[in-house]
Enzyme design. Structure first.
Site, PDB file in Angstrom:
ATOM      1  N   LEU A 125      26.651  -7.963   0.193  1.00 34.16           N
ATOM      2  CA  LEU A 125      27.527  -7.613  -0.918  1.00 34.16           C
ATOM      3  C   LEU A 125      27.487  -8.700  -1.983  1.00 34.16           C
ATOM      4  O   LEU A 125      27.861  -9.846  -1.730  1.00 34.16           O
ATOM      5  CB  LEU A 125      28.956  -7.435  -0.405  1.00 34.16           C
ATOM      6  CG  LEU A 125      30.030  -7.139  -1.447  1.00 34.16           C
ATOM      7  CD1 LEU A 125      29.789  -5.788  -2.098  1.00 34.16           C
ATOM      8  CD2 LEU A 125      31.403  -7.182  -0.800  1.00 34.16           C
ATOM      9  N   HIS A 229      34.897 -18.411   2.455  1.00 34.12           N
ATOM     10  CA  HIS A 229      34.645 -19.108   1.205  1.00 34.12           C
ATOM     11  C   HIS A 229      35.663 -18.634   0.165  1.00 34.12           C
ATOM     12  O   HIS A 229      36.025 -17.451   0.147  1.00 34.12           O
ATOM     13  CB  HIS A 229      33.220 -18.792   0.737  1.00 34.12           C
ATOM     14  CG  HIS A 229      32.734 -19.625  -0.393  1.00 34.12           C
ATOM     15  ND1 HIS A 229      33.131 -19.398  -1.696  1.00 34.12           N
ATOM     16  CD2 HIS A 229      31.870 -20.670  -0.438  1.00 34.12           C
ATOM     17  CE1 HIS A 229      32.544 -20.265  -2.491  1.00 34.12           C
ATOM     18  NE2 HIS A 229      31.780 -21.056  -1.753  1.00 34.12           N
TER      19      HIS A 229
END
Length: 366
Positions: A125, A229
């Protein structure tokens, strides 16, 4: 208009440019023309029905039709681990106890695991930073779910999504520095690149098979177990709103969480409905007071298309605009699948929240 469609060979240049913007951490989108060309070829052959199940993978692109440019990618792997081993860590507990000393210690551990073998995977993605607004991120993520709902027989019972783990702005991964690097003796970027290009034999060769004690890791490494993240937080929140959840499995490189769910329990899969198309003037559809942001897809396997637009779900036939019908390749009376784009209804007319606030404002990476 923004359109989701199957990847084509002509998309290689645009996808290579996107890979250059992704950076380390997105292992399935390496900046390598040969690897990406092979990935596109495998996807095309999957749609053609000439690839074994263990190699099947669908790669979708988000195309800005006005510019004729690919600005995002997302993918589904049909069954992971059937061709080559699929590794992750299972976060577990090992108990050390002594009745004589009245000591009972439950110690967190990491076990090298192949538990997800055979599951389908939502992966690869990435959305161009210039397009991280509006409904683009939602469309890129959820069009895959519409594809799974429409062509359910091509997939198994469960699906997973590996999320990019935490690293700082310099690309330093505390988890890798305190664990993986000690066994592999290479830096994170190199290990990440090797894994992304399909060279995974070193994992089995070098990673210990016995449980690893979490308490032996440095505090900064323990703190990022199961943490994503910062740029991946919107993608995680979006998948969790669809019903995927963390079940105690993490990536062996960066410690990022693996989310998973029963496919039939995913909101978009569960709630999407078939309808027949009725074509009306674009303004007559999107301007209705009860119109909401919706995800629409055709039911053409090889010519799959999906878009986000405003319409009124629940009607039969379902009214769609002329431009929407053209993007989906639909004529009046043809079947389509529809689902609300947002899980919480914030996109409905009269809501105080703008759909721009619910799109990806950060990177979409997993």
């Amino acid at each position: 208009m923004m359109i989701i469609r199957p990847v084509e060979y002509r998309d290689l240049g645009d996808i290579l440019a996107l890979a250059g913007k992704a950076g380390a951490g997105l292992t399935s989108l390496p900046s390598n023309e040969q690897v990406l060309a092979a990935r596109i070829d495998r996807s095309v052959r999957t749609w053609q029905g000439i690839v074994a199940r263990g190699e099947q993978g669908y790669l979708f692109v988000l195309e800005d039709s006005e510019r004729g440019k690919v600005v995002g990618v997302s993918a589904i792997e049909v069954a992971v681990g059937l061709k080559e081993p699929w590794y992750n860590f299972r976060v577990g507990t090992l108990v050390h106890a002594s009745t004589a000393l009245n000591v009972y210690n439950a110690v967190p551990t990491l076990y090298l695991s192949n538990d997800h073998t055979g599951l389908s995977e939502l992966c690869t993605l990435f959305l161009d930073p210039q397009y991280r607004h509006g409904t683009n991120g939602q469309l890129l993520v959820k069009a895959r779910l519409m594809f799974m709902a429409t062509f359910r027989a091509h997939f198994g019972q469960r699906v997973l999504a590996e999320m990019r783990g935490y690293c700082d702005e310099q690309g330093h991964s505390p988890f890798w520095a305190n664990l993986g690097q000690r066994f592999f003796s290479i830096d994170f970027a190199q290990a990440d690149y090797l894994s992304g290009t399909g060279n995974k034999a070193f994992i089995a060769e070098l990673m210990p098979k016995h449980p690893l004690y979490v308490d032996f890791l440095a505090p900064e490494a323990r703190a990022v177990i199961g943490r994503v993240h910062p740029q991946t937080e919107p993608a995680r929140a979006l998948l969790e709103s669809e019903g995927l959840g963390y079940r105690g499995y993490i990536d062996i490189f960066d410690g990022g969480p693996t989310l998973e769910a029963e496919i039939d329990h995913i909101r978009t899969v569960r709630d999407s409905r078939q309808a027949t198309a009725r074509i009306a003037a674009d303004g007559d559809v999107g301007s209705r007071q009860d119109a909401a942001w919706c995800l629409l897809a055709n039911e053409d396997y090889q010519g799959f298309r999906a878009v986000a637009c405003r319409c009124v779900i629940g009607q039969e036939p379902l009214e769609i605009g002329v431009d929407t019908a053209a993007a989906l390749g639909l004529s009046p009376g043809q079947p389509l699948r529809a689902a609300t784009l947002y899980a919480d209804g914030r996109s409905r007319a009269g809501s105080t929240a703008s759909h721009h606030q619910t799109g990806f404002t950060h990177a979409a990476l997993c």
